[in-house]
Design a protein around this motif. Structure first.
Motif: not given
Length: 514
Positions: A367-391
């Motif tokens: 529910e926290a993920r926002q990358d369109p890759i995650f959404k368009r792959s129906n969750g099959e691909l994790p997307g890029r949010d994991g490298c974008r977590v705030p500093i």
């Protein structure tokens, strides 16, 4: 004294604006937040800062869906905030590069709204790529999964190589050329030192929109989608604009290719100043792989770039650690790779947080993920949010100084980051932050005296040794210690310094023995 343009050997620090520093307290990074952290960047020892898009956007793709190329999204501040940021950066001795996104706009852009409101065949639709037909015009797929074509109620299809909210421009229309030349001048007039060009190889598509052969899928150097020969004329136009401004304004392209030779086409003397070299970013932890990348790159281009991480890929500390039984292998290898990269001729691009040793965050809740890759792959691909977590800046709990008043950041930060904050590492001489500061300071002190070429030295096992004038660099990618070459002393080491042997997963800089 080195009279080369600044960009030839600069260290550039990428800021993912939403995740760097939040001054407003809404949990999202902003321009005022960046201003507040400029002293940190100056002390780190970088030469320039690259900002990801901050222009008005619905944020369907984190700002890479631009609705207005000449403004600042209220989420990030105002044009006055931007002007103050430019002035402050320059006062701290930092250059400022901004992202420009010429392959596609947001579907909220005034041009695309006008296209939707106009009939097929109209001048408004000709600014984008529309086609008739009962079926999609070809077999192209979106980089973000799913089809690359969406159909309108009137029956026409429009192309979006990324999300449907990112329609592709028609660069065969002269109006698109003129628009972006004006956009360049708008930001250059505000004092920016250059541009990072998103999807730089994608502007032109095959005129016949031919199907992509199965062997040419992906970001390839030659396909009906990528690296069409007409794209080079765009950058010749842009180079003339950049050269008309004082101060060595520069452009670096995001060019994904499958050969260094194709990469070199983008950095001919009358085109882009530099292009990202993604080969090392994609390489395994291997001396053999690293040597081939270095040799191919230095043979193909005169102003090379080196990059280990960015906002689109898994952080390299995590990438290098996968498959190793040693818990800290990723961090050790990341530090070693950084030191090897900094020893090479050319410029280095760092991604925010790598100086803190931040790993990829793999356990973000869906529910926290926002990358369109995650959404368009129906969750099959994790997307890029994991490298974008705030500093994480300070403190012992979320938001770790990222936002004032304890506001929750737009992506959750893991509890184990309490030991990785900039505040905590600044006081630890053995920290990754201290290592980055030391390495960047040493590189800066040496770079004017080093040649733009390297010489390979004999080395045992899965190791590399090369000399660059008075500097010798040795990196050990193997599992056993290796003997160091003759030298006059150790300058810096990514691990435990040793005068005679190089441990596994370690890089050392030596004074060349002559």
């Amino acid at each position: 004294m080195n009279n080369s343009p600044w960009w030839r050997d600069a260290v550039v620090y990428e800021i993912y604006v939403r995740s760097f520093a939040d001054a407003s307290g809404d949990g999202v990074g902003d321009l005022q937040g960046i201003r507040s952290r400029l002293p940190y960047l100056a002390e780190l020892g970088v030469d320039a800062v690259w900002l990801t898009p901050f222009q008005p956007s619905p944020m369907a793709d984190g700002g890479y869906d631009v609705a207005d190329y000449r403004g600042v999204d209220p989420l990030f501040g105002t044009l006055a905030d931007f002007d103050a940021l430019v002035a402050d950066a320059h006062a701290h001795g930092l250059r400022l590069i901004v992202d420009i996104v010429p392959n596609h706009s947001s579907s909220d852009h005034a041009w695309f709204k006008a296209a939707l409101a106009s009939p097929p065949g109209s001048p408004e639709r000709d600014r984008y790529i529309f086609r008739d037909g009962d079926a999609p015009p070809n077999n192209w797929t979106s980089v973000f999964s799913g089809p690359a074509w969406s159909r309108l109620p009137d029956g026409q299809w429009y192309l979006h190589l990324f999300a449907p909210e990112q329609p592709d421009f028609n660069w065969r229309n002269p109006a698109v050329h003129e628009e972006f030349l004006d956009v360049l001048r708008f930001w250059l007039d505000r004092g920016v030192d250059g541009f990072r060009i998103d999807v730089a190889m994608g502007l032109y598509k095959d005129a016949d929109l031919a199907d992509v052969p199965p062997s040419r899928e992906g970001f390839q150097s030659r396909s009906p989608i990528w690296s069409q020969p007409e794209v080079h004329e765009v950058y010749r136009e842009w180079r003339k604009v950049l050269d008309s401004y004082p101060g060595d304004r520069a452009a670096v392209g995001e060019v994904w290719t499958d050969t260094a030779e194709d990469l070199a086409l983008y950095v001919r003397p009358d085109e882009l100043h530099q292009s990202f070299n993604f080969a090392w970013l994609e390489a395994p932890w291997s001396a053999t792989a690293f040597r081939k990348i270095i040799e191919d790159t230095l043979a193909a281009v005169t102003a090379p770039t080196w990059v280990l991480s960015n906002h689109d890929v898994i952080r390299h500390i995590t990438r290098y650690g996968e498959g190793s039984l040693e818990p800290r292998a990723g961090l050790a290898r990341g530090r070693a790779a950084l030191l090897a990269m900094l020893a090479l001729p050319g410029s280095a691009y760092l991604y925010q947080g790598e100086e803190l040793g931040l790993p990829e965050v793999k356990n973000l809740p869906p529910e926290a993920r926002q990358d369109p890759i995650f959404k368009r792959s129906n969750g099959e691909l994790p997307g890029r949010d994991g490298c974008r977590v705030p500093i994480p800046w300070s403190g012992t709990a979320e938001p770790y100084g990222f936002s004032p008043d304890g506001a929750r950041p737009w992506l959750p930060q893991p509890p184990e980051w309490a030991s990785l904050t900039a505040e905590r590492q600044a006081g630890d001489p053995g920290s990754t932050l201290a290592f980055y500061r030391q390495a960047l300071a040493l590189r800066r002190s040496l770079r004017d005296s080093l040649p733009d070429s390297i010489a390979w030295l004999d080395c045992p096992g899965d190791a590399l040794v090369f000399s660059r004038g008075d500097l010798t660099c040795a990196i050990n990618c193997g599992e056993e210690p290796v003997a160091l070459p003759p030298h006059k002393g150790v300058l810096i080491s990514s691990g435990e310094p040793n005068e005679t042997t190089l441990p596994p997963d370690t890089t050392t800089w030596l004074k060349t023995a002559i």
